[in-house]
Design a protein around this motif. Structure first.
Motif, PDB file in Angstrom:
ATOM      1  N   LEU A   1       9.348  -2.963  -3.828  1.00 14.04           N
ATOM      2  CA  LEU A   1       7.974  -2.513  -3.959  1.00 14.04           C
ATOM      3  C   LEU A   1       7.141  -3.588  -4.647  1.00 14.04           C
ATOM      4  CD1 LEU A   1       8.326   1.231  -5.056  1.00 14.04           C
ATOM      5  CD2 LEU A   1       7.535   0.359  -2.860  1.00 14.04           C
ATOM      6  N   ASP A   2       5.849  -3.630  -4.320  1.00 14.41           N
ATOM      7  CA  ASP A   2       4.967  -4.605  -4.957  1.00 14.41           C
ATOM      8  C   ASP A   2       4.881  -4.362  -6.459  1.00 14.41           C
ATOM      9  OD1 ASP A   2       4.475  -5.749  -2.501  1.00 14.41           O
ATOM     10  OD2 ASP A   2       2.712  -4.527  -2.115  1.00 14.41           O
ATOM     11  N   ASN A   3       4.858  -3.102  -6.855  1.00 14.63           N
ATOM     12  CA  ASN A   3       4.875  -2.719  -8.261  1.00 14.63           C
ATOM     13  C   ASN A   3       5.446  -1.308  -8.342  1.00 14.63           C
ATOM     14  OD1 ASN A   3       2.581  -0.641  -8.258  1.00 14.63           O
ATOM     15  ND2 ASN A   3       1.522  -2.463  -7.471  1.00 14.63           N
ATOM     16  N   TYR A   4       5.621  -0.819  -9.548  1.00 17.41           N
ATOM     17  CA  TYR A   4       6.237   0.498  -9.718  1.00 17.41           C
ATOM     18  C   TYR A   4       5.305   1.478 -10.432  1.00 17.41           C
ATOM     19  CZ  TYR A   4      10.444  -1.650  -7.991  1.00 17.41           C
ATOM     20  OH  TYR A   4      11.354  -2.285  -7.182  1.00 17.41           O
ATOM     21  N   ARG A   5       3.998   1.289 -10.241  1.00 16.57           N
ATOM     22  CA  ARG A   5       3.058   2.299 -10.716  1.00 16.57           C
ATOM     23  C   ARG A   5       3.261   3.568  -9.892  1.00 16.57           C
ATOM     24  NH1 ARG A   5      -0.361  -2.332 -10.887  1.00 16.57           N
ATOM     25  NH2 ARG A   5      -1.191  -1.822  -8.835  1.00 16.57           N
ATOM     26  N   LEU A   6       2.953   4.707 -10.511  1.00 15.78           N
ATOM     27  CA  LEU A   6       3.217   5.984  -9.857  1.00 15.78           C
ATOM     28  C   LEU A   6       2.515   6.075  -8.514  1.00 15.78           C
ATOM     29  CD1 LEU A   6       4.465   8.800  -9.882  1.00 15.78           C
ATOM     30  CD2 LEU A   6       2.468   9.612 -11.157  1.00 15.78           C
ATOM     31  N   GLU A   7       1.270   5.640  -8.427  1.00 18.89           N
ATOM     32  CA  GLU A   7       0.542   5.764  -7.172  1.00 18.89           C
ATOM     33  C   GLU A   7       1.182   4.934  -6.049  1.00 18.89           C
ATOM     34  OE1 GLU A   7      -2.146   3.203  -9.952  1.00 18.89           O
ATOM     35  OE2 GLU A   7      -0.722   4.871 -10.117  1.00 18.89           O
ATOM     36  N   THR A   8       1.734   3.767  -6.417  1.00 17.99           N
ATOM     37  CA  THR A   8       2.414   2.929  -5.427  1.00 17.99           C
ATOM     38  C   THR A   8       3.680   3.597  -4.928  1.00 17.99           C
ATOM     39  OG1 THR A   8       1.546   0.932  -6.511  1.00 17.99           O
ATOM     40  CG2 THR A   8       3.412   0.649  -5.014  1.00 17.99           C
ATOM     41  N   VAL A   9       4.445   4.169  -5.843  1.00 17.94           N
ATOM     42  CA  VAL A   9       5.704   4.821  -5.482  1.00 17.94           C
ATOM     43  C   VAL A   9       5.445   6.058  -4.627  1.00 17.94           C
ATOM     44  CG1 VAL A   9       7.717   6.034  -6.408  1.00 17.94           C
ATOM     45  CG2 VAL A   9       6.896   3.938  -7.512  1.00 17.94           C
ATOM     46  N   LEU A  10       4.445   6.850  -5.006  1.00 18.69           N
ATOM     47  CA  LEU A  10       4.129   8.051  -4.228  1.00 18.69           C
ATOM     48  C   LEU A  10       3.722   7.685  -2.807  1.00 18.69           C
ATOM     49  CD1 LEU A  10       2.117  10.147  -6.858  1.00 18.69           C
ATOM     50  CD2 LEU A  10       4.494  10.452  -6.159  1.00 18.69           C
ATOM     51  N   ALA A  11       2.927   6.636  -2.669  1.00 18.71           N
ATOM     52  CA  ALA A  11       2.511   6.200  -1.331  1.00 18.71           C
ATOM     53  C   ALA A  11       3.712   5.759  -0.513  1.00 18.71           C
ATOM     54  CB  ALA A  11       1.495   5.062  -1.449  1.00 18.71           C
TER      55      ALA A  11
END
Length: 295
Positions: free
Chosen positions: A253-263
């Motif tokens: 993943l590009d990053n592991y912020r919650l919004e990125t993971v949820l997407a």
């Protein structure tokens, strides 16, 4: 330079590769990454290729200047005096897997259930835990305060049950936090409950169920400080942080912020940075991770 060709592979695998390689033609990916990333991506391909096929060509210090790998069953990579060659096989290795029809799959499932004594696999059981999220005035659990607590669990009847509280007594809320969460001092004064009552309500809602969250160490630190502040014993429940599980299962993943993971998991969060909405989305994420037997 690295070139990867894919045929008949899941779309999710193609999506993974486009984060690192450029798809210059359908199923043909070109990129330039380190050997470590290259090998990790190949492992990812091998794990998720399904019934598809993949071939990778990359730079190497040999007489040809390149090396290749393939999953094709009618080809075999051989070494001839240090020169990699692709050998055509008269007969494909691995054989043909029969039973692609729905009837065949249903039959295999029945056999597996019968061999297991008719018991369902643990991963098919519904998640039994409380998803938790909080919003705060800042990042310091000692100096800053909890503004809201959102929690979600599945009730005995299978329906989702939720708890949401605004907490009074916070110092002046920074403008940036209000812009992020939508919470104002006026809302706290009008609708908020005391920290003592809020924590008592949370404790009753949680009971002895495991608590899940994303980057849960942040929430746990604030809750521990809050319980200490009101002179109550902190929660003794089992805490399960989903962030390390996601990092372990999806390394690209590009990053592991919650919004990125949820997407990435196809989960919609209608109101990001709202404690209850984040808790609901986190519960959905936990359910998907449980289906993959990651906890």
């Amino acid at each position: 330079m690295i070139v990867v060709t894919l045929t008949k592979v899941p779309k999710s695998l193609k999506g993974d590769l486009t984060k690192w390689y450029q798809e210059i033609q359908t199923g043909v990916y070109v990129g330039n990454v380190s050997a470590r990333v290259r090998d990790a991506l190949w492992d990812r391909i091998m794990e998720n290729i399904g019934r598809g096929e993949a071939t990778m060509v990359y730079n190497a210090q040999n007489e040809l200047g390149y090396q290749f790998r393939t999953t094709r069953q009618d080809r075999q990579v051989v070494d001839f005096d240090g020169i990699p060659l692709m050998m055509h096989l008269k007969e494909a290795t691995g054989g043909v897997k029969h039973g692609f029809s729905d009837a065949a799959k249903f039959h295999r499932a029945k056999v597996m259930m019968r061999n297991a004594g008719g018991k369902s696999h643990p991963s098919t059981k519904k998640l039994t835990a409380v998803s938790l999220d909080i919003e705060t005035t800042g990042l310091d659990a000692v100096k800053d305060a909890i503004l809201s607590i959102g929690a979600v669990k599945r009730g005995p009847d299978g329906q989702m049950v939720q708890s949401y509280q605004l907490l009074k007594g916070a110092q002046e809320i920074p403008a940036g936090i209000t812009a992020l969460t939508g919470i104002t001092s006026e809302q706290l004064n009008e609708k908020g409950v005391s920290l003592t009552d809020g924590l008592r309500t949370l404790q009753a809602f949680v009971g002895d169920m495991p608590i899940i969250g994303y980057n849960l160490r942040f929430d746990e630190g604030f809750l521990r400080a809050a319980f200490k502040q009101v002179g109550q014993p902190s929660l003794s429940n089992r805490f399960i942080d989903l962030m390390p599980l996601v990092k372990k299962s999806n390394k690209f993943l590009d990053n592991y912020r919650l919004e990125t993971v949820l997407a990435d998991y196809g989960i919609e969060n209608t109101s990001p940075h709202h404690a209850l909405s984040d808790a609901q989305a986190t519960f959905s994420l936990a359910s998907k991770l449980k289906e993959k037997q990651l906890f």
